[in-house]
Write a protein that holds these residues in place. Structure first.
Motif, PDB file in Angstrom:
ATOM      1  N   UNK A 101       3.097   3.621  31.869  1.00  0.00           N
ATOM      2  CA  UNK A 101       2.247   2.344  31.245  1.00  0.00           C
ATOM      3  C   UNK A 101       3.642   0.977  30.743  1.00  0.00           C
ATOM      4  N   UNK A 102       4.021   1.544  29.591  1.00  0.00           N
ATOM      5  CA  UNK A 102       4.679   0.991  28.900  1.00  0.00           C
ATOM      6  C   UNK A 102       6.080   0.562  29.631  1.00  0.00           C
ATOM      7  N   UNK A 103       6.318   1.840  30.711  1.00  0.00           N
ATOM      8  CA  UNK A 103       7.305   2.066  31.144  1.00  0.00           C
ATOM      9  C   UNK A 103       8.878   2.270  30.010  1.00  0.00           C
ATOM     10  N   UNK A 104       8.119   2.855  29.376  1.00  0.00           N
ATOM     11  CA  UNK A 104       9.620   3.283  28.175  1.00  0.00           C
ATOM     12  C   UNK A 104       9.859   4.724  28.685  1.00  0.00           C
ATOM     13  N   UNK A 105      11.444   5.062  28.981  1.00  0.00           N
ATOM     14  CA  UNK A 105      12.140   6.108  28.676  1.00  0.00           C
ATOM     15  C   UNK A 105      11.711   7.810  27.844  1.00  0.00           C
ATOM     16  N   UNK A 106      11.624   8.969  28.365  1.00  0.00           N
ATOM     17  CA  UNK A 106      11.836   9.681  27.691  1.00  0.00           C
ATOM     18  C   UNK A 106      11.617   9.864  26.512  1.00  0.00           C
ATOM     19  N   UNK A 107      13.433   9.173  26.033  1.00  0.00           N
ATOM     20  CA  UNK A 107      14.049   9.089  24.434  1.00  0.00           C
ATOM     21  C   UNK A 107      13.528   8.037  23.573  1.00  0.00           C
ATOM     22  N   UNK A 108      12.948   7.295  24.283  1.00  0.00           N
ATOM     23  CA  UNK A 108      12.268   6.147  23.620  1.00  0.00           C
ATOM     24  C   UNK A 108      10.652   6.340  22.983  1.00  0.00           C
ATOM     25  N   UNK A 109      10.040   6.537  23.890  1.00  0.00           N
ATOM     26  CA  UNK A 109       8.350   6.906  23.732  1.00  0.00           C
ATOM     27  C   UNK A 109       8.901   8.375  22.814  1.00  0.00           C
ATOM     28  N   UNK A 110       9.686   9.364  22.540  1.00  0.00           N
ATOM     29  CA  UNK A 110      10.192  10.047  21.690  1.00  0.00           C
ATOM     30  C   UNK A 110      10.476   9.067  20.271  1.00  0.00           C
ATOM     31  N   UNK A 111      11.103   8.578  20.134  1.00  0.00           N
ATOM     32  CA  UNK A 111      11.613   7.836  18.601  1.00  0.00           C
ATOM     33  C   UNK A 111      10.325   6.853  18.458  1.00  0.00           C
ATOM     34  N   UNK A 112       9.134   6.577  19.079  1.00  0.00           N
ATOM     35  CA  UNK A 112       8.252   5.469  18.801  1.00  0.00           C
ATOM     36  C   UNK A 112       7.306   6.527  18.881  1.00  0.00           C
ATOM     37  N   UNK A 113       7.747   8.323  18.336  1.00  0.00           N
ATOM     38  CA  UNK A 113       6.058   8.790  18.088  1.00  0.00           C
ATOM     39  C   UNK A 113       6.334   9.254  16.132  1.00  0.00           C
ATOM     40  N   UNK A 114       8.170   9.638  16.444  1.00  0.00           N
ATOM     41  CA  UNK A 114       8.618   9.393  14.834  1.00  0.00           C
ATOM     42  C   UNK A 114       7.843   9.333  13.831  1.00  0.00           C
ATOM     43  N   UNK A 115       7.467   7.983  13.783  1.00  0.00           N
ATOM     44  CA  UNK A 115       6.872   7.125  11.912  1.00  0.00           C
ATOM     45  C   UNK A 115       5.807   8.136  12.106  1.00  0.00           C
ATOM     46  N   UNK A 116       4.553   8.338  13.244  1.00  0.00           N
ATOM     47  CA  UNK A 116       3.516   9.280  12.814  1.00  0.00           C
ATOM     48  C   UNK A 116       3.984  10.969  12.547  1.00  0.00           C
ATOM     49  N   UNK A 156       1.748  -1.427  22.191  1.00  0.00           N
ATOM     50  CA  UNK A 156       2.686  -0.818  21.645  1.00  0.00           C
ATOM     51  C   UNK A 156       2.000  -0.809  19.684  1.00  0.00           C
ATOM     52  N   UNK A 157       1.867  -1.738  19.300  1.00  0.00           N
ATOM     53  CA  UNK A 157       1.850  -2.303  17.665  1.00  0.00           C
ATOM     54  C   UNK A 157       0.302  -0.503  17.587  1.00  0.00           C
ATOM     55  N   UNK A 158      -0.186  -0.714  18.233  1.00  0.00           N
ATOM     56  CA  UNK A 158      -1.354  -0.471  17.630  1.00  0.00           C
ATOM     57  C   UNK A 158      -1.711   1.296  17.842  1.00  0.00           C
ATOM     58  N   UNK A 159      -0.780   1.530  19.121  1.00  0.00           N
ATOM     59  CA  UNK A 159      -0.447   3.118  19.169  1.00  0.00           C
ATOM     60  C   UNK A 159      -0.392   3.558  18.222  1.00  0.00           C
ATOM     61  N   UNK A 160       0.975   3.060  17.815  1.00  0.00           N
ATOM     62  CA  UNK A 160       2.174   3.554  16.877  1.00  0.00           C
ATOM     63  C   UNK A 160       1.750   3.328  15.552  1.00  0.00           C
TER      64      UNK A 160
END
Length: 446
Positions: free
Chosen positions: A217-232, A279-283
């Motif tokens: 949906x947001x078009x992030x790469x797998x690496x960037x998507x993985x990095x955004x899950x790290x805070x959680x 993205x902010x809501x999801x993160x």
């Protein structure tokens, strides 16, 4: 200790077999062996922790450290695995666990004490077969319903699984040494913890939908998507370490319930994800979702293993682990079916006119299929198709996140009502042995 070492040796051997599998059949077989070997590790570790740390506060802290190591593996594993895939062949990722298992085999005989139940009994192989014939048809039926809709064959598979499950329960009640010791459920705290862990892990599918949202949906790469899950993930690791510390002063029931309220808020925030700026809501939602579940994960494991005598800690841990794994699989199957059903219902009425049949068929199948189809179409038509597919997926994801919020809230209510008598970890807790002694003393006095 012996079971942990056998499982570790099997896991290392199966990892090597998977890494160098010459065919898909060999790879599938090695993955099955990895699952069997891996299933021995967590119950063995929890049983050892239970016997090594009899003090509830120390045991809670030890379990939290174990869970933090687990979360650290989730953080490091994908990143290291991705780096290995960029530089080596695909099978190299399976070799990550081999050095760890070798270290375990080299040090366990010297560093870990051995504990065993002197009256463990024998494994009932018929019960093993019945358990598999209960779980596999149900999961298969649910996944087929998600794929092809409500049809006769998947429903029959589910009914067969439920029927065999009833036979499995009846057999456990008749055995002197049951594979699934139903007598453990006579302890209310144990039962509550197992049900709660099942409920929490059933919401784990949210991570799958979040990954799809970020990439498709947001078009992030797998690496960037993985990095955004790290805070959680980091937030959960911190919460795991803090939970047993806070539990020394606060009773488990309000601590667990309060955490699950936070998780519920996080799940509700994840319903606000949009195709443009969600993205902010999801993160933030994922941070709250993960950190709020931590008290239940840490304290729930401790409640499970402390509810039985030390000789039964392995059985209790195995039941808890089985419940959690089944909850995760069932959650993915059910929530995945709901998201898929909503997606296909909505996308069918919003496909742009003039799309070729092949592209329309791929778009109706899944969001990934729609993305692939959109790439093969003219720019304007492809953008319209992808936008319709993204909105359909978001509708399903929002419903799934809302269901997860409801589940978490129910688990919190269950914990606060049934675990309210448990004292903080810093206070003396009645063990199964002292509880029996106290009951006997009251009988004599009476």
């Amino acid at each position: 200790r012996k079971l942990l070492m056998i499982g570790g040796a099997g896991f290392g051997a199966a990892s090597i077999l998977a890494a160098f599998s010459p065919t898909a059949t060999t790879l599938i077989l090695s993955r099955a062996l990895l699952g069997i070997a891996g299933a021995t590790i967590s119950p063995s570790i929890l049983a050892l922790i239970t016997n090594m740390f009899r003090d509830p506060a120390q045991r809670g802290f030890a379990i939290s450290i174990w869970m933090v190591c687990f979360m650290a593996g989730m953080i490091v594993g994908p990143l290291v695995g991705g780096a290995m895939l960029e530089n080596f062949w695909w099978g190299s990722v399976f070799l990550l666990g081999v050095p760890v298992m070798l270290l375990l085999l080299a040090t366990a005989p010297f560093l870990l004490p051995e504990y065993r139940d002197p009256n463990a009994g024998r494994i009932d192989l018929i019960s093993v077969v019945l358990s598999l014939c209960t779980i596999l048809p149900v999961i298969y039926g649910l996944k087929e319903i998600a794929k092809s809709g409500m049809q006769t064959v998947p429903v029959l598979f589910i009914l067969v699984g439920i029927t065999v499950g009833a036979a499995f329960v009846l057999r456990q009640r008749s055995l002197d040494d049951p594979l699934f010791d139903l007598r453990l459920f006579g302890n209310r705290a144990f039962t509550t913890a197992v049900i709660a862990m099942f409920g929490i892990t059933s919401t784990g599918a949210v991570m799958l939908f979040m990954s799809q949202y970020m990439q498709l949906v947001l078009g992030l790469s797998p690496l960037h998507a993985g990095l955004w899950t790290l805070p959680g993930v980091v937030a959960m690791a911190i919460s795991l370490m803090l939970s047993p510390v806070v539990a020394k002063k606060v009773r488990p029931a309000p601590l667990i319930a309060g955490g699950l309220v936070v998780s519920t808020i996080g799940a509700l925030l994840m319903t606000q994800g949009t195709a443009g700026s969600g993205l902010p809501f999801i993160v933030i939602g994922f941070i709250l979702f993960n950190s709020g579940c931590a008290p239940m994960v840490t304290l729930g494991s401790g409640i499970v293993v402390s509810s039985v005598v030390p000789e039964k800690a392995g059985s209790a841990a195995a039941l808890s682990e089985t419940s959690s794994e089944f909850g995760f699989a069932l959650g993915i199957a059910i929530l995945g079916s709901i998201v898929t059903a909503i997606y296909r219902t909505q996308i069918g009425g919003t496909l742009p006119a003039g799309i070729p049949d092949g592209a329309a068929s791929g778009a109706r199948d899944s969001l990934a299929g729609a993305a692939a189809a959109a790439a093969s179409l003219p720019a304007e038509m492809g953008a319209a198709l992808l936008s319709a597919a993204q909105q359909a997926f978001l509708s399903g994801m929002h419903v799934a996140a809302g269901i997860c919020a409801g589940i978490l809230l129910c688990v919190g209510l269950l914990a606060v009502t049934t675990l309210r008598n448990l004292r903080p970890l810093g206070e003396t807790q009645p063990t199964p042995q002292t509880a029996k002694a106290g009951a006997a003393e009251r009988t004599v006095v009476g």
